[in-house]
Design an enzyme around this catalytic site. Structure first.
Site, PDB file in Angstrom:
ATOM      1  N   PRO A  58      -9.942  20.536  47.406  1.00 34.50           N
ATOM      2  CA  PRO A  58      -9.011  21.444  46.728  1.00 34.50           C
ATOM      3  C   PRO A  58      -8.305  20.765  45.565  1.00 34.50           C
ATOM      4  O   PRO A  58      -8.074  19.547  45.573  1.00 34.50           O
ATOM      5  CB  PRO A  58      -8.020  21.833  47.828  1.00 34.50           C
ATOM      6  CG  PRO A  58      -8.732  21.526  49.115  1.00 34.50           C
ATOM      7  CD  PRO A  58      -9.592  20.332  48.815  1.00 34.50           C
ATOM      8  N   ILE A  63     -16.167  17.503  32.867  1.00 31.30           N
ATOM      9  CA  ILE A  63     -16.595  16.294  32.158  1.00 31.30           C
ATOM     10  C   ILE A  63     -16.790  15.133  33.124  1.00 31.30           C
ATOM     11  O   ILE A  63     -17.743  14.350  32.998  1.00 31.30           O
ATOM     12  CB  ILE A  63     -15.581  15.937  31.058  1.00 31.30           C
ATOM     13  CG1 ILE A  63     -15.573  17.024  29.980  1.00 31.30           C
ATOM     14  CG2 ILE A  63     -15.895  14.581  30.436  1.00 31.30           C
ATOM     15  CD1 ILE A  63     -14.459  16.887  28.968  1.00 31.30           C
ATOM     16  N   GLU A  64     -15.911  14.991  34.116  1.00 26.68           N
ATOM     17  CA  GLU A  64     -16.046  13.898  35.073  1.00 26.68           C
ATOM     18  C   GLU A  64     -17.347  14.004  35.852  1.00 26.68           C
ATOM     19  O   GLU A  64     -18.015  12.998  36.113  1.00 26.68           O
ATOM     20  CB  GLU A  64     -14.850  13.879  36.018  1.00 26.68           C
ATOM     21  CG  GLU A  64     -13.539  13.482  35.358  1.00 26.68           C
ATOM     22  CD  GLU A  64     -12.369  13.488  36.322  1.00 26.68           C
ATOM     23  OE1 GLU A  64     -12.569  13.931  37.484  1.00 26.68           O
ATOM     24  OE2 GLU A  64     -11.271  13.062  35.933  1.00 26.68           O
ATOM     25  N   GLU A  70      -4.093  15.790  32.465  1.00 27.38           N
ATOM     26  CA  GLU A  70      -3.580  15.125  31.278  1.00 27.38           C
ATOM     27  C   GLU A  70      -3.332  13.630  31.532  1.00 27.38           C
ATOM     28  O   GLU A  70      -3.538  12.797  30.652  1.00 27.38           O
ATOM     29  CB  GLU A  70      -2.288  15.793  30.816  1.00 27.38           C
ATOM     30  CG  GLU A  70      -2.442  17.223  30.347  1.00 27.38           C
ATOM     31  CD  GLU A  70      -2.431  18.233  31.497  1.00 27.38           C
ATOM     32  OE1 GLU A  70      -2.535  19.436  31.234  1.00 27.38           O
ATOM     33  OE2 GLU A  70      -2.328  17.811  32.673  1.00 27.38           O
ATOM     34  N   ASN A  94     -11.957  20.868  34.869  1.00 24.10           N
ATOM     35  CA  ASN A  94     -12.708  19.952  34.026  1.00 24.10           C
ATOM     36  C   ASN A  94     -14.072  19.602  34.628  1.00 24.10           C
ATOM     37  O   ASN A  94     -14.156  19.139  35.764  1.00 24.10           O
ATOM     38  CB  ASN A  94     -11.866  18.682  33.842  1.00 24.10           C
ATOM     39  CG  ASN A  94     -12.582  17.602  33.087  1.00 24.10           C
ATOM     40  OD1 ASN A  94     -13.479  17.855  32.302  1.00 24.10           O
ATOM     41  ND2 ASN A  94     -12.175  16.366  33.333  1.00 24.10           N
TER      42      ASN A  94
END
Length: 429
Positions: A263, A332-333, A60, A330
């Site tokens: 990790p 997206i990165e 976030e 995620n």
């Protein structure tokens, strides 16, 4: 009466919460910083126009980056107060924003603590990111006249079922929100079903995150130093995943392929290092040595704030959190860095983004670790196939941008509270 019961439960667990915080502070010293803020005890702060954003943890905090930049441009000189819950989120915020934002812990959800938080900072309005809903926090905002928006909201089917079981808490919270910007139409539908009256679909802020040039350069320098050696990246792995993923890759890939392992949680770095050594694999730690030599099998990413660099270096990225029923991390990165992606069967936290990436040809799904290793081995030897996935990943990331602008449009009526300037009324979402 419903919140009285909720508050009684909080009183019962308050001592345990404090003990848990102290225990976590032994492994992550960041948890011992400004502990009194968890109870709403803040030092005196200068009063100035303030916009408050709550970003619970690392994901976030990163997603907030384009939003914070847009707010700073729209209302220069306004203090951005960024609250968090986790030490890793706070460390990420320091790395990303430096002194450009003010950091504080969000208090535990005790009525007096939340009232004290609002009284001390007096925000013009608040923004909660994703699905960070707390009954006493939102009740205190309503009582003190602080409007709150929920942005980048997501609601999986599993979470929706859980919220529906406590509708006596869920519905009042959702009804109190000034506006909700959902990531997808499916998220919006579930939020409406739970009682949210004002929901718009704005997309995912994570597609708008700016990639630091220094991270690109760092990843490129690693890649050059490896001299053409192929790299598979295990990205943001969670507890229980490393052993099965390493086993599958080590038994399938040629010895010359380097396995980079990052990790998800820094408190597990030493634990994961011990697992690697117990398997008899030669390992280099990012925090201790330079780029691995030809005899190293595993490069452990035990540093903070370098995820973009790892994606820039890798030939293929295997996304953690998706190989056990944890919901996935995620992707997206990775796509924004043109890195081909492999995900596991459990991606319910990022359902739409994952399905869209697969449909675009930027990602593939493997049923288990064994199928993942076979897929990695095929891609490592397929330059044309990797190139096609890289191009698809870039196109996918570019196509889904723009959430920041849509969210800023929804926030226009709230920005009046900061600027005092009237804006044209917005149509209902």
């Amino acid at each position: 009466m419903t919140r009285i019961l909720y508050n009684l439960i909080w009183l019962l667990v308050l001592l345990l919460a404090g003990l848990r915080l102290l225990w976590r502070g032994t492994a992550e010293k960041g948890y011992r910083e400004a502990m009194k803020e968890r109870l709403g005890l803040f030092t005196n702060v200068p009063q100035q126009p303030t916009i408050w954003i709550h970003a619970v943890s690392v994901g976030e905090t990163r997603a907030a980056q384009p939003l914070i930049a847009a707010l700073q441009k729209a209302v220069p000189g306004t203090r951005i107060l960024l609250t968090q819950t986790t030490a890793t989120g706070r460390a990420t915020a320091r790395n990303l924003y430096g002194d450009e934002v003010t950091l504080a812990w969000l208090p535990w959800d005790l009525p007096w603590a939340q009232r004290a938080f609002l009284a001390r900072w007096q925000p013009a309005f608040g923004i909660l990111l994703e699905t960070e809903l707390w009954p006493n926090l939102l009740a205190a905002c309503r009582q003190t006249g602080v409007p709150v928006a929920l942005l980048n909201a997501r609601m999986s089917e599993r979470s929706a079922r859980g919220y529906a079981r406590i509708a006596w808490l869920t519905r009042p919270m959702l009804e109190s929100l000034q506006v909700i910007a959902a990531q997808t139409a499916a998220d919006a539908a579930r939020l409406r079903d739970l009682g949210a009256p004002r929901v718009a679909v704005c997309g995912n802020l994570k597609f708008d995150v700016a990639i630091p040039h220094a991270q690109r350069e760092l990843g490129a320098s690693w890649r050059a130093a490896l001299g053409g050696r192929r790299v598979v990246l295990l990205a943001s792995t969670r507890e229980g995943e490393e052993e099965v993923l390493l086993s599958a890759l080590d038994s399938t890939l040629p010895a010359e392929v380097l396995i980079a392992l990052v990790p998800r949680h820094p408190q597990r770095f030493d634990e994961v290092a011990a697992q690697v050594l117990q398997r008899g694999l030669s390992m280099v730690r990012r925090s201790q040595q330079g780029v691995p030599g030809p005899n190293a099998r595993v490069w452990l990413g035990d540093s903070m704030g370098e995820m973009f660099a790892w994606y820039a270096m890798a030939d293929v990225a295997v996304i953690g959190g998706s190989w056990l029923p944890l919901g996935g991390q995620n992707l997206i990165e990775a796509c924004a860095m043109a890195c081909p992606v492999i995900v596991g069967p459990h991606t319910f936290n990022f359902t739409q983004a994952t399905e869209d990436a697969i449909a675009a040809g930027a990602a593939v799904r493997a049923a288990d670790a064994g199928a993942m290793a076979v897929c990695v081995a095929r891609l490592i030897d397929d330059d044309a196939g990797r190139g096609a996935m890289s191009a698809a990943a870039l196109a996918f990331a570019a196509q889904h941008g723009g959430a920041t602008g849509r969210c800023m449009t929804l926030l226009r009526p709230l920005l009046v509270r900061v600027t005092g300037t009237q804006t044209a009324p917005l149509s209902a979402p």
